[in-house]
Design an enzyme around this catalytic site. Structure first.
Site, mmCIF file in Angstrom:
data_model
loop_
_atom_site.group_PDB
_atom_site.id
_atom_site.type_symbol
_atom_site.label_atom_id
_atom_site.label_comp_id
_atom_site.label_asym_id
_atom_site.label_seq_id
_atom_site.Cartn_x
_atom_site.Cartn_y
_atom_site.Cartn_z
ATOM 1 N N ASN A 68 0.799 -1.293 0.065
ATOM 2 C CA ASN A 68 0.072 0.001 -0.019
ATOM 3 C C ASN A 68 0.595 1.213 0.021
ATOM 4 O O ASN A 68 0.485 2.312 -0.584
ATOM 5 C CB ASN A 68 -0.810 0.064 1.273
ATOM 6 C CG ASN A 68 -2.106 -0.874 1.069
ATOM 7 O OD1 ASN A 68 -2.800 -0.896 -0.207
ATOM 8 N ND2 ASN A 68 -2.872 -1.272 2.206
ATOM 9 N N GLU A 117 -6.095 -7.627 5.149
ATOM 10 C CA GLU A 117 -5.332 -8.406 4.149
ATOM 11 C C GLU A 117 -5.636 -9.862 4.997
ATOM 12 O O GLU A 117 -4.804 -11.012 4.548
ATOM 13 C CB GLU A 117 -3.889 -8.196 3.981
ATOM 14 C CG GLU A 117 -3.113 -8.548 5.263
ATOM 15 C CD GLU A 117 -3.025 -7.270 6.056
ATOM 16 O OE1 GLU A 117 -2.068 -7.065 7.278
ATOM 17 O OE2 GLU A 117 -3.956 -6.466 6.292
#
Length: 617
Positions: free
Chosen positions: A503, A538
């Site tokens: 990210n 995640e």
């Protein structure tokens, strides 16, 4: 048939309601008229009697008295009874009956009158109608009982030793009452309504014509003594009863009685064939009149019953047609012997045809949709062979091309074990089918929306796999199933290694793409019975029903390898790896405990270098 006479209480009420003011002011006028009429009838009956018989053929004065007293105001009942007594006593004395016998006969006449009035006024029907069979039977029974009591009183004159006198008295009284009373009741009704409409079924003209015919035939027969033609008045009476009903039977018998009595008194008539004497001729005439009365009333009763049945049938047919129009239901009939088909008015309307059209089985079947025609024809053929009923939905094509949905049913009419005809019902259900189709479409739409809502509620919006809620529910259900079936159950929990770096380095859009790719890889690696879900971020979870430790570890390894791939970027996504923790259900363990052990195994996999799968202790 119009009712010949209203119930007695109705007559009295209507008579009192329409009585003139003069009659109200002079209540003595009614008893005086009754006394005079009673005297005239009684004297005529006695004078028409052969002097040797010493008894009247019939006593119509009794019927007059019963009808008038039953209809009279109860406040003046004593005056009417006194008028009857005066008329009876005077008639007997004037006609030469000894004073003692006259007094006894008068007591008998008054007794029968008061007794009949008392019993009639207390009846459940309110009085005889002379049309209803039950009321006529009740009236005749009361009349017979009253006349029997009167006979017992009058027979005291002979010390109850002359059975012929008693029998003739009873017959004369009974004949007079049942013949005269209906006519008097009707006459009293004239002030309260349309007497002409109450006379007969066909009006006063037909009544007068019928009575004239009876009088002419009877006069002709009783004017001669050479031929025994007593059957002719019987035929005339039956014809009158057929044309005018119960009143015609009663009045016709009264006409025959008057003419016959006059003939016997003058020494003429077919009864002269009886050579035993005037008394025997009188007995014969009474018997003859009783038979005539029975035959005439029987014919009239049958006629009345037929007319009522016909009227009921017409009314029921009218109501049926009305109901068919409202409900859009028609009926049909197929006569197998002749092939004749009958349709009701509504069936013609459903077919879009005029009632002048002559239906047939072929034209009826031809009106149906080709896809339904064969099935309906087969159902009719089966019903004609086996007698089985049938019912089906079909499409009816009208001449203008409009299609109507109908519910058609039929049943066999069997006689002597053979199917003689078919009777069925045809109902227009077009509107019902349209509503059903609309409801079905609405139901399917609602199910689709509900399914879509369920999927949305249980699906992770980003990855398209099961969301946290769905996967947790699946774990609880799988634990229950495993406990019940004693089959193994395993969980594989995994997350993406160093996902924060992805990210930070590539942005959240790329991170989302990585999550989607990992979810797809995991789904591709598991079995069809397994469920892959996203717990959040995640972190992912796989439910493995029926998987032992070895099987679960093998599946976890496939997931790891599928995610890792060959180390190259896929569709612009950076390569990633996953760490996995596997736990197998142990006895007495619940879903939460199983997840905790899988989570601990996942942490151990990360601690041991990541990109590995570890089995929980």
């Amino acid at each position: 048939m119009q009712q010949a006479c209203l119930p007695i209480r109705s007559i009295a009420t209507r008579k009192e309601a329409t009585m003139t003011n003069g009659m109200r002011e002079r209540p003595h006028l009614g008893p005086a008229l009754l006394g005079a009429a009673y005297f005239a009838l009684a004297a005529a009956s006695i004078l028409l009697t052969r002097w040797g018989a010493q008894i009247a053929t019939m006593w119509p004065a009794g019927g007059l008295a019963v009808a008038v007293l039953t209809s009279a105001d109860r406040a003046h009942l004593r005056r009417y009874a006194l008028a009857v007594a005066t008329g009876s006593l005077t008639a007997n004395v004037v006609c030469g009956v000894p004073i003692g016998s006259s007094a006894l006969y008068t007591a008998a006449n008054v007794t029968e009158t008061l007794l009949a009035v008392l019993l009639l006024s207390r009846g459940p029907f309110g009085g005889p109608s002379f049309v209803d069979a039950r009321q006529v039977a009740r009236f005749c029974a009361i009349a017979a009982f009253a006349c029997l009591v009167s006979t017992a009183v009058a027979s005291a004159d002979t010390a109850w030793s002359d059975w012929r006198f008693s029998a003739s008295w009873f017959a004369a009284d009974l004949l007079g009452m049942v013949l005269a009373a209906p006519l008097v009741f009707l006459w009293l009704e004239r002030d309260g309504g349309d007497t002409t409409s109450a006379l007969t079924r066909n009006g006063a003209g037909m009544f007068a014509l019928a009575m004239g015919g009876v009088a002419i035939v009877t006069s002709t027969v009783f004017a001669q003594s050479s031929l025994a033609l007593l059957f002719l008045p019987s035929a005339a009476l039956i014809a009158a009863a057929h044309a005018t009903g119960p009143l015609g039977a009663t009045a016709g018998t009264l006409v025959i009685a008057v003419i016959g009595s006059a003939a016997i008194a003058s020494g003429q008539g077919p009864t002269m064939f009886i050579h035993s004497g005037p008394s025997e001729q009188t007995y014969f005439l009474q018997f003859y009149l009783a038979v005539l009365m029975g035959c005439g009333l029987s014919m009239a009763a049958l006629q009345t019953a037929r007319d009522r049945l016909m009227a009921d049938l017409r009314n029921q047919t009218r109501l049926l047609s009305m109901a068919e129009r409202v409900a859009k239901i028609g009926h049909w009939h197929l006569e197998l012997a002749t092939g004749a088909v009958t349709w009701s008015e509504e069936v013609f309307r459903l077919h879009g045809m005029d009632e002048g059209h002559e239906p047939s089985l072929a034209t009826g079947l031809a009106a149906y949709h080709p896809d339904d025609r064969e099935q309906l024809g087969a159902a009719i053929a089966l019903a004609t062979r086996t007698g089985d009923a049938f019912r089906m939905r079909a499409r009816l094509i009208r001449p203008d091309g409009e299609m109507r949905y109908v519910d058609v049913s039929g049943e066999a009419i069997v006689a002597d074990g053979v199917v003689r005809s078919l009777f069925g019902v045809l109902q227009d259900i077009t509107r019902q089918v349209e509503i059903e189709r609309g409801l079905e479409a609405s139901r399917e739409e609602a199910l689709a929306l509900a399914s879509e809502a369920t999927i949305r509620a249980e699906t992770d919006a980003l990855t398209g796999i099961a969301n946290r809620r769905r996967i947790l529910e699946a774990i609880d259900a799988a634990v229950r199933d495993a406990a019940a079936s004693r089959e193994p159950l395993s969980l594989a929990m995994f997350d993406i290694d160093h996902f924060k770096r992805v990210n930070d380095r590539h942005g959240h859009a790329t991170g989302d793409a990585v999550l989607q790719g990992v979810a797809s890889a995991a789904k591709a690696a598991v079995r069809g019975s397994d469920l892959v879900g996203r717990l959040g971020g995640e972190e992912f979870l796989v439910v493995l029903p029926g998987a032992s430790q070895a099987v679960a570890m093998a599946i976890a390894e496939r997931i790891r390898q599928e995610v890792r791939g060959d180390g190259r970027e896929r569709e612009g996504r950076p390569p990633v790896t996953v760490s996995l923790g596997v736990a197998t259900l142990e006895g007495g363990e619940d879903g939460a405990a199983l997840m905790r052990r899988a989570d601990l195994a996942l942490y151990r996999a990360k601690a041991e270098g990541r990109n590995v799968a570890r089995l929980a202790a």
